[in-house]
Design an enzyme around this catalytic site. Sequence first.
Site, PDB file in Angstrom:
ATOM      1  CB  CYS A  87      59.827  48.886  68.744  1.00  0.00           C
ATOM      2  SG  CYS A  87      59.086  49.500  67.223  1.00  0.00           S
ATOM      3  N   GLY A 138      39.424  37.828  38.333  1.00  0.00           N
ATOM      4  CA  GLY A 138      39.450  39.203  38.819  1.00  0.00           C
ATOM      5  C   GLY A 138      40.857  39.749  38.704  1.00  0.00           C
ATOM      6  CB  ILE A 139      42.205  43.194  38.516  1.00  0.00           C
ATOM      7  CG1 ILE A 139      41.511  43.847  39.725  1.00  0.00           C
ATOM      8  CG2 ILE A 139      41.462  43.517  37.230  1.00  0.00           C
ATOM      9  CD1 ILE A 139      41.508  45.372  39.670  1.00  0.00           C
ATOM     10  N   GLY A 197      44.856  41.558  43.424  1.00  0.00           N
ATOM     11  CA  GLY A 197      44.451  42.273  44.629  1.00  0.00           C
ATOM     12  C   GLY A 197      42.964  42.275  44.880  1.00  0.00           C
ATOM     13  N   GLY A 243      41.231  39.716  45.880  1.00  0.00           N
ATOM     14  CA  GLY A 243      40.879  38.848  47.007  1.00  0.00           C
ATOM     15  C   GLY A 243      40.761  37.379  46.664  1.00  0.00           C
ATOM     16  CE  LYS A 244      42.487  36.305  40.818  1.00  0.00           C
ATOM     17  NZ  LYS A 244      42.947  37.708  40.994  1.00  0.00           N
ATOM     18  CB  SER A 245      45.400  34.403  46.644  1.00  0.00           C
ATOM     19  OG  SER A 245      45.844  34.203  45.321  1.00  0.00           O
TER      20      SER A 245
END
Length: 722
Positions: free
Chosen positions: A22, A522-523, A525, A527-529
């Site tokens: 939309c 790292g935790i 979220g 950014g690893k992936s």
Amino acid sequence: MVKTPMFHKKIDYISQVDERDCGVAALAMILAHYKTRLSLAKLRDLAKTDMEGTTALGIVKAANALDFETMPIQADLSLFDKKDLPYPFIAHVIKEGKYPHYYVVYGMKGDQLLIADPDNTVGKTKMTKAHFNEEWTGVSIFIAPNPTYKPTKEKKRSLTSFIPVITRQKLLVINIVIAALLVTLVSILGSYYLQGIIDTYIPNNMKNTLGIVSLGLIFAYVIQQLLSYARDYLLIVMGQRLSIDIILSYIKHIFELPMSFFATRRTGEIVSRFTDANAIIEALASTMLSVFLDLGILVIVGTVLVVQNSTLFLISLIAIPAYALVVWLFMRPFSKMNNDQMQAGSMLSSSIIEDINGVETIKALNSEATAYHKIDHEFVTYLEKSFVYAKTEAVQNAIKSLLQLSLNVVILWVGAQLVMTNKISVGQLITYNALLGFFTDPLQNIINLQTKLQQASVANNRLNEVYLVDSEFKDSHQMTEKITPNSSLVADHITYKYGFGAPAIDDVSLTITAGEKIALVGISGSGKSTLVKLLVNFFQPESGTISLGPTPLANLDKHELRGHINYLPQEPFIFSGSIMENLLLGAKPGTTQEDIIRAVEIAEIKDDIEKMSQGFGTELAESGNISGGQKQRIALARAILVDSPVLILDESTSNLDVLTEKKIIDNLMKLTEKTIIFVAHRLTISQRVDRILTMQSGKIIEDGTHDTLLKAGGFYASLFNH
């Protein structure tokens, strides 16, 4: 900005194609007002439309990128008291109290606003200010061209682009037309047989001639039915060939689209285009036959009717403008209803596919009733749209039938008077009436093309929104640079973000040398992936470069790149088929049985496979009739068989017990020639690798070995100790 408050002003209405379009559809209407015409696919890309739709910021950024000045504001109804209020503008609303949506406001007259709703079940409408205020969030976006602005038009595939598809079947079409014309000629002869009986054979008692003619006609009917079979057989062949050309080209294009396309669309929205393609195939087949066959029959039968009686033929021609008027009156309603029906079907398909894929979660949450009611609501909506379309089509067909019957009555009425005045015989009148059907039927077929072509046009617009997304391999033929063996993987100040949010990867630089074993920790979220997906070029950084040796990834053919860097995702997918078929998917050419055994041994899945009833021939279901850990190990063995120099494992052992995971890591560490990047939550892996990269908020904040990072007492040490 120019004021255009006139209610009668023509509106370039553009409807949303999918549920989340939309915002970009509203922007497309504003652009069309200023003579720029771009596809929703292009605007989705500029506005960073995702599964949640388009943000107001996305609309502003997209408009700015197209050389428009924007002014987003927060206002109330007093806004409409301004005399110089520039129309049109975009208003953000909440429909039915829960659905974020956008309107385009085109003007005001008295207490009413002229609104264009991208949802074409509403379309262009007038709305009272009080009603508008109930939905309006107060957010409005005013958009006008900059002084340097020049209108642009994006080239789209029209239905005429399918002409080459048709011309490839010209020999088949010629055979179909010849067979159909011969079938029609036999039917015309049958009509004259009736005239001969009434006017000649019975009055003159010509029994022998009647017998000979009757037997001859029976033989002709045998030939006619053989030709009818040949015609229908060839029609089936042609339909299948058109399906190959249209549907398979769509599937091929789907597989070549970038990951960003799939990240922002529901599966059902993509799958529903197959139904759209069928509408195009039907329209193409009908158009071909009408152009070559129906027109031919119309000319032949029309000539025969003129010879029979020119007066009756002139009366018959009244049918043409009458049929055309009926078609014209229904054109716009059918266009809207087709789009409504296709969109409702797309939403229903999406929900069914999502719920079937997530049925385990639905059952675990005891939410079967909730899932059913959602689909029930969407199915009822789809049925309502289909019912409205079918009802309107039935009305149109009833009017056409009335015209046909009325024409027959008029022909018999006038014809009877001609018989009474001895201008024609009874046999001629009956023959003319019989032949009239061969004239009006192709005429109706030609006029009925309107409905099919409208369906095809709507379907083509929906297909265009996929075809206009460029293949990620579009420029592969221009990529001549080759990958240098034993190259280092280098990221130089790369930044990437989803949509217009905070950076998921923020100014990251790193170098990974050939043969190195790296752990990204790292935790969730952090950014690893996202980082490893950038390394395999699923997404491209907004700034900075990633290189393999001296060559930027952007200059490498993606097929070659992904043959060099193999990425194993967090959720491995097992396809329907045998274990062997799954293992060999993507395997390097020349893979031997020894290679397969070695791979399953490294992945510690060999014993599990041998215990299965059919061994490597055991059939696996799409959803998997094996455990999560077995899935991960089969997927790992499959990745090893690709034999790429660089292997990225994105939490690919997360479903395994600690002991099995340790064995697999030990096996992988023996692959000294292979570069392996582990994305890991479990820090047991990080103790075994050459180097650890610690990530936080999209940045690499630590880089070192397990021992050095522990001694440093930083974030990694905190993660490890807890």
